[in-house]
Design an enzyme around this catalytic site. Structure first.
Site, short mmCIF file in Angstrom:
data_model
loop_
_atom_site.label_atom_id
_atom_site.label_comp_id
_atom_site.label_asym_id
_atom_site.label_seq_id
_atom_site.Cartn_x
_atom_site.Cartn_y
_atom_site.Cartn_z
N SER A 1 85.57 -3.23 -12.69
CA SER A 1 85.59 -4.46 -11.90
C SER A 1 84.75 -4.26 -10.65
O SER A 1 85.08 -3.41 -9.81
CB SER A 1 87.03 -4.80 -11.49
OG SER A 1 87.01 -5.67 -10.38
N HIS B 1 83.37 -6.44 -15.44
CA HIS B 1 84.35 -7.45 -15.06
C HIS B 1 83.98 -8.01 -13.68
O HIS B 1 83.81 -7.25 -12.72
CB HIS B 1 85.73 -6.80 -15.04
CG HIS B 1 86.86 -7.73 -14.82
ND1 HIS B 1 87.40 -8.52 -15.83
CD2 HIS B 1 87.58 -8.02 -13.71
CE1 HIS B 1 88.40 -9.23 -15.35
NE2 HIS B 1 88.54 -8.96 -14.06
N ASP C 1 85.13 -10.53 -10.71
CA ASP C 1 86.29 -11.24 -10.17
C ASP C 1 85.86 -12.32 -9.18
O ASP C 1 85.38 -12.01 -8.09
CB ASP C 1 87.21 -10.25 -9.44
CG ASP C 1 88.00 -9.39 -10.42
OD1 ASP C 1 88.64 -9.96 -11.31
OD2 ASP C 1 87.96 -8.16 -10.27
N MET D 1 86.89 -15.25 -6.69
CA MET D 1 88.06 -15.68 -5.90
C MET D 1 87.66 -16.74 -4.89
O MET D 1 86.63 -16.58 -4.23
CB MET D 1 88.67 -14.50 -5.16
CG MET D 1 89.06 -13.36 -6.08
SD MET D 1 89.72 -11.99 -5.13
CE MET D 1 90.13 -10.85 -6.45
N HIS E 1 86.06 -13.46 -14.48
CA HIS E 1 87.48 -13.77 -14.30
C HIS E 1 87.58 -14.75 -13.14
O HIS E 1 87.46 -14.35 -11.97
CB HIS E 1 88.23 -12.46 -14.03
CG HIS E 1 89.68 -12.62 -13.73
ND1 HIS E 1 90.44 -11.60 -13.21
CD2 HIS E 1 90.53 -13.67 -13.89
CE1 HIS E 1 91.69 -12.01 -13.04
NE2 HIS E 1 91.76 -13.27 -13.44
N MET F 1 89.38 -16.74 -10.65
CA MET F 1 90.65 -16.95 -9.94
C MET F 1 90.41 -18.06 -8.93
O MET F 1 90.39 -17.84 -7.72
CB MET F 1 91.06 -15.64 -9.24
CG MET F 1 91.59 -14.59 -10.22
SD MET F 1 91.59 -12.93 -9.52
CE MET F 1 89.93 -12.44 -9.90
N MET G 1 97.59 -10.23 -16.53
CA MET G 1 97.49 -9.67 -15.18
C MET G 1 98.63 -8.67 -14.98
O MET G 1 99.80 -9.01 -15.18
CB MET G 1 97.60 -10.75 -14.10
CG MET G 1 96.40 -11.68 -13.96
SD MET G 1 94.81 -10.89 -13.65
CE MET G 1 95.13 -9.91 -12.18
N GLY H 1 94.19 -11.23 -6.63
CA GLY H 1 93.70 -11.45 -5.27
C GLY H 1 93.07 -10.23 -4.64
O GLY H 1 92.15 -10.35 -3.85
N PHE H 2 93.55 -9.06 -5.03
CA PHE H 2 93.05 -7.84 -4.38
C PHE H 2 92.94 -6.68 -5.36
O PHE H 2 93.75 -6.58 -6.28
CB PHE H 2 93.99 -7.42 -3.23
CG PHE H 2 94.15 -8.51 -2.20
CD1 PHE H 2 93.21 -8.66 -1.17
CD2 PHE H 2 95.21 -9.40 -2.28
CE1 PHE H 2 93.34 -9.69 -0.25
CE2 PHE H 2 95.34 -10.44 -1.35
CZ PHE H 2 94.40 -10.58 -0.33
N GLY H 3 91.96 -5.83 -5.13
CA GLY H 3 91.86 -4.60 -5.88
C GLY H 3 92.79 -3.57 -5.26
O GLY H 3 93.35 -3.79 -4.17
N GLY H 4 93.01 -2.48 -5.95
CA GLY H 4 93.76 -1.36 -5.38
C GLY H 4 95.26 -1.54 -5.32
O GLY H 4 95.94 -0.81 -4.60
N ASP I 1 94.49 -6.32 -16.67
CA ASP I 1 93.75 -6.24 -15.41
C ASP I 1 94.68 -6.02 -14.22
O ASP I 1 95.57 -6.83 -13.96
CB ASP I 1 92.99 -7.59 -15.25
CG ASP I 1 92.12 -7.64 -14.01
OD1 ASP I 1 91.93 -6.61 -13.36
OD2 ASP I 1 91.61 -8.74 -13.71
N GLY I 2 94.45 -4.90 -13.52
CA GLY I 2 95.17 -4.64 -12.28
C GLY I 2 95.92 -3.32 -12.31
O GLY I 2 96.79 -3.11 -13.16
N GLY I 3 95.55 -2.43 -11.40
CA GLY I 3 96.30 -1.17 -11.23
C GLY I 3 96.14 -0.18 -12.36
O GLY I 3 96.96 0.73 -12.51
N GLY J 1 89.20 -1.09 -11.37
CA GLY J 1 88.36 -1.20 -10.17
C GLY J 1 88.47 0.06 -9.34
O GLY J 1 87.65 0.97 -9.43
C1 DX5 Z 1 92.73 -8.56 -9.08
C2 DX5 Z 1 91.47 -8.46 -9.93
C3 DX5 Z 1 91.28 -7.15 -10.63
C4 DX5 Z 1 91.17 -5.99 -9.72
C5 DX5 Z 1 91.16 -4.72 -10.50
O1 DX5 Z 1 92.86 -9.83 -8.60
O2 DX5 Z 1 91.48 -9.47 -10.93
O3 DX5 Z 1 90.15 -7.21 -11.50
O4 DX5 Z 1 90.03 -6.04 -8.92
O5 DX5 Z 1 91.09 -3.68 -9.60
P1 DX5 Z 1 92.12 -2.47 -9.53
O6 DX5 Z 1 91.86 -1.64 -10.76
O7 DX5 Z 1 91.74 -1.79 -8.27
O8 DX5 Z 1 93.51 -3.05 -9.53
ZN ZN Z 2 90.02 -9.43 -12.66
#
Ligand code: DX5
Ligand code: ZN
Length: 220
Positions: free
Chosen positions: A7, A32, A34, A36, A65, A67, A136, A141-144, A174-176, A196
């Site tokens: 991502s 990927h 993202d 937003m 993706h 959002m 999800m 909304g956020f990475g990490g 997707d996520g974490g 990501g």
């Molecule tokens: C969250 C995003 C994800 C995210 C993945 O809203 O859709 O794609 O960036 O990143 P990590 O792997 O850091 O959760």
């Molecule tokens: Zn995503």
């Protein structure tokens, strides 16, 4: 073969092209992206312009993706910018079936994303027209952020729902996703695993991508 999709939300903007090249060197075939809007999610990222500028660099599948609210208004812009898969959130679409038709009409593949609190029932009726369902595993909304364990059972139930109906709908998670959980999440039945933070924070992106792909494809 399970696919890892980096991502670019976590990419270093000044080095994005070399980071993407490093993943490609490791065999990366999906990227990927993202999107937003600061309304559907409490963060703002980038729009079609970024896809347009990256498009000539690579033939990777651009996995957009969205959002955003009213995603149907932006389908054509993302299609023209070079997206291959356009995923919208079920929670953002009152007329989800119509939105998917708009994506198909643009000549692109269509996906539907579900927030952690949205039940699979939200896509049950339209599963045959979806190319992909995105589960999800964090609140978008956020990475990490940390992986929400509840997603595992949801992925397993979706896998069964798709297989029982004899469909070929892809499952993306997707996520974490990180090196510790990727194998377990893949084993739940995911086809595409987005990562990501875990990938982009690695010292050597090419070998990190290869290692994560290997883990995802190993039997648990
Ligand atoms: C969250 C995003 C994800 C995210 C993945 O809203 O859709 O794609 O960036 O990143 P990590 O792997 O850091 O959760
Ligand atoms: Zn995503």
């Amino acid at each position: 073969m399970k696919i890892i999709a980096p991502s670019v939300l976590t990419a270093d903007l000044w080095n994005m092209s070399s980071q993407i090249e490093a993943f490609e060197k490791g065999g990366c075939s999906w990227l990927h992206l993202d999107i937003m809007d600061g309304h559907f999610v409490p963060n703002i990222s980038f729009g079609p312009m970024l896809l347009r500028s990256l498009r000539p660099m690579t033939e990777m599948c651009f996995d957009a993706h969205l959002m955003i609210e009213n995603p149907e208004d932006y389908v054509d812009a993302f299609a023209a910018a070079g997206a291959d898969m356009i995923t919208v959130h079920a929670e953002a679409c009152v007329h989800l079936h119509r939105t998917l038709q708009i994506i198909k009409k643009s000549g692109k593949k269509c996906g539907v994303a579900l927030n952690p609190s949205t039940p699979l029932a939200a896509v049950e009726e339209i599963l045959p027209v979806c190319d992909m369902i995105l589960i999800m595993s964090v609140n978008p909304g956020f990475g990490g952020q940390s992986f929400i364990d509840l997603a595992e059972d949801k992925i397993k139930r979706l896998r069964k729902m798709i297989d029982d109906r004899g469909l070929h709908t892809l499952i993306e998670v997707d996520g974490g996703i990180n090196f510790d959980n990727v194998q377990r999440v893949a084993a739940c039945g995911a086809d595409i695993l987005v990562s990501g933070n875990a990938l982009f924070s690695a010292h050597d992106l090419t070998s990190a991508f290869k290692d994560m792909t290997k883990l995802a494809n190993q039997e648990v």
